[in-house]
Motif scaffolding. Structure first.
Motif, PDB file in Angstrom:
ATOM      1  N   THR A   3       0.833  -1.208   0.000  1.00 42.41           N
ATOM      2  CA  THR A   3       0.000   0.000   0.000  1.00 42.41           C
ATOM      3  C   THR A   3       0.862   1.251   0.000  1.00 42.41           C
ATOM      4  O   THR A   3       0.584   2.224  -0.717  1.00 42.41           O
ATOM      5  N   PHE A   4       1.929   1.241   0.779  1.00 37.14           N
ATOM      6  CA  PHE A   4       2.806   2.414   0.845  1.00 37.14           C
ATOM      7  C   PHE A   4       3.482   2.653  -0.496  1.00 37.14           C
ATOM      8  O   PHE A   4       3.564   3.800  -0.965  1.00 37.14           O
ATOM      9  N   VAL A   5       3.977   1.592  -1.123  1.00 43.58           N
ATOM     10  CA  VAL A   5       4.672   1.739  -2.411  1.00 43.58           C
ATOM     11  C   VAL A   5       3.728   2.281  -3.483  1.00 43.58           C
ATOM     12  O   VAL A   5       4.113   3.108  -4.317  1.00 43.58           O
ATOM     13  N   ARG A  56      12.850   5.452   5.465  1.00 42.54           N
ATOM     14  CA  ARG A  56      12.248   5.364   6.794  1.00 42.54           C
ATOM     15  C   ARG A  56      11.331   4.148   6.909  1.00 42.54           C
ATOM     16  O   ARG A  56      11.310   3.459   7.932  1.00 42.54           O
ATOM     17  N   MET A  57      10.586   3.888   5.836  1.00 40.91           N
ATOM     18  CA  MET A  57       9.639   2.768   5.850  1.00 40.91           C
ATOM     19  C   MET A  57      10.379   1.437   5.956  1.00 40.91           C
ATOM     20  O   MET A  57       9.995   0.564   6.746  1.00 40.91           O
ATOM     21  N   SER A  58      11.416   1.268   5.176  1.00 45.19           N
ATOM     22  CA  SER A  58      12.180   0.018   5.207  1.00 45.19           C
ATOM     23  C   SER A  58      12.797  -0.210   6.584  1.00 45.19           C
ATOM     24  O   SER A  58      12.765  -1.327   7.120  1.00 45.19           O
ATOM     25  N   LYS A  59      13.307   0.839   7.163  1.00 49.48           N
ATOM     26  CA  LYS A  59      13.930   0.734   8.480  1.00 49.48           C
ATOM     27  C   LYS A  59      12.895   0.357   9.545  1.00 49.48           C
ATOM     28  O   LYS A  59      13.144  -0.492  10.402  1.00 49.48           O
ATOM     29  N   MET A  60      11.725   0.991   9.489  1.00 43.92           N
ATOM     30  CA  MET A  60      10.668   0.709  10.467  1.00 43.92           C
ATOM     31  C   MET A  60      10.143  -0.717  10.329  1.00 43.92           C
ATOM     32  O   MET A  60       9.923  -1.421  11.328  1.00 43.92           O
ATOM     33  N   LEU A  61       9.929  -1.184   9.095  1.00 47.23           N
ATOM     34  CA  LEU A  61       9.399  -2.528   8.878  1.00 47.23           C
ATOM     35  C   LEU A  61      10.380  -3.595   9.337  1.00 47.23           C
ATOM     36  O   LEU A  61       9.983  -4.590   9.960  1.00 47.23           O
ATOM     37  N   LEU A  62      11.657  -3.416   9.030  1.00 49.19           N
ATOM     38  CA  LEU A  62      12.659  -4.391   9.460  1.00 49.19           C
ATOM     39  C   LEU A  62      12.773  -4.442  10.977  1.00 49.19           C
ATOM     40  O   LEU A  62      12.906  -5.515  11.570  1.00 49.19           O
ATOM     41  N   LYS A  63      12.682  -3.291  11.615  1.00 49.09           N
ATOM     42  CA  LYS A  63      12.732  -3.244  13.075  1.00 49.09           C
ATOM     43  C   LYS A  63      11.519  -3.939  13.690  1.00 49.09           C
ATOM     44  O   LYS A  63      11.646  -4.699  14.662  1.00 49.09           O
ATOM     45  N   SER A  64      10.334  -3.693  13.123  1.00 46.60           N
ATOM     46  CA  SER A  64       9.117  -4.322  13.637  1.00 46.60           C
ATOM     47  C   SER A  64       9.157  -5.836  13.447  1.00 46.60           C
ATOM     48  O   SER A  64       8.744  -6.600  14.333  1.00 46.60           O
ATOM     49  N   ARG A  65       9.657  -6.274  12.303  1.00 46.81           N
ATOM     50  CA  ARG A  65       9.732  -7.717  12.033  1.00 46.81           C
ATOM     51  C   ARG A  65      10.689  -8.407  12.995  1.00 46.81           C
ATOM     52  O   ARG A  65      10.388  -9.493  13.509  1.00 46.81           O
TER      53      ARG A  65
END
Length: 295
Positions: free
Chosen positions: A139-141, A155-164
């Motif tokens: 959705t973001f892309v 920022r999105m990639s960093k946040m998603l990897l951290k959450s995972r």
């Protein structure tokens, strides 16, 4: 008097008349350019805005070439037109960047909230987390466009990897605690509610396995590399989450229905049908025996 009036600009000269006509034409050309850019729904990619700018700029200049007066004064007017177009284009660039930042920030915040919600699932599910993870990223892309996209992509990639990484770290611990609780609940149900001997035995075996394994190998983390644990995880994922049923959302209603069914079966159904059952239930041999007791 005529010369004096001409010097003061009170009487229009040929040059001033040409400038007046060209000024009106310049305004029409600038209006054509603005209407072309205003037809865009911001934000848009920078390449698309540049492309529309070039097309609109060409149309405005073509219109001016067809309608302008004079040669010397037309050069000055075309330079003025280019300056005005440049100012308008810069304003559209700023507006596009603002709208892009606003949109990307909104989508980023939505994804961040969704990831935070997935971290606190009542019933942890890797399948549900992955589904939410990929949906949020897709959705973001698709929706984040414009000049701010590159900055927010990082920022999105960093946040998603951290959450995972955080979810995976807590997933096994939560699942282990849920399985221990589930085993104890099944022991109570099999012993006192359903009185199903095999269910109680299976629950005790599961509880003893979980507790004994962690005591023998010092920590629960050692269990997570066992092939048996992978089978348990696969079974858990199949039960907890699927495209047709999200048990995390429907766990409470389903639990209430099961409790109601057990209560009805325990209190009413067994009285109507008698105490016969195909399950190996607990029985009191002294009370149910018809053989006379000896002294």
């Amino acid at each position: 008097q005529i010369l004096e009036a001409l010097n003061k600009g009170e009487i229009p000269s040929t040059g001033s008349l040409v400038e007046i006509f060209n000024k009106a034409i310049l305004e029409r050309c600038l209006k054509v350019y603005k209407e072309k850019l205003e037809g865009l729904r911001l934000p848009v990619p920078v390449e698309k805005l540049q492309q529309i700018h070039e097309v609109a700029n060409g149309e405005a200049k073509l219109l001016f070439d067809k309608q302008h007066f004079g040669k010397h004064h037309a050069v000055q007017s075309i330079l003025k037109l280019e300056d005005e177009i440049t100012k308008v284009y810069k304003n559209f660039l700023l507006a596009n960047e603002y709208q892009s930042s606003k949109l990307c920030e909104a989508r980023f915040s939505e994804c961040e909230d969704q990831m935070d919600h997935l971290q606190v699932l009542k019933l942890p599910s890797m399948a549900k987390f992955n589904a939410g993870f990929f949906y949020c990223n897709r959705t973001f892309v698709m929706e984040c466009v414009g000049p701010a996209k590159e900055r927010y992509d990082h920022r999105m990639s960093k946040m998603l990897l951290k959450s995972r990484a955080l979810f995976i770290k807590e997933y096994n611990n939560k699942l282990f605690n849920w399985l221990v609780t589930f085993a104890l609940v099944m022991v109570v149900l099999g012993r006192f509610v359903i009185k199903f001997f095999l269910l109680e035995i299976a629950a005790w075996v599961m509880f003893i396995f979980l507790e004994t394994y962690t005591r023998m190998f010092w920590s629960a983390e050692s269990l997570y590399y066992n092939p048996a644990w992978h089978i348990i995880v696969s079974s858990w994922e199949t039960i907890v989450y699927s495209p047709l049923l999200d048990l995390d959302r429907w766990a409470i209603p389903i639990a209430l229905l099961l409790l109601f069914w057990l209560f009805y079966w325990r209190c009413f159904a067994r009285r109507k049908r008698g105490s016969r059952s195909v399950l190996p239930l607990y029985k009191n041999s002294h009370k149910n025996s018809s053989r006379p007791r000896s002294d």
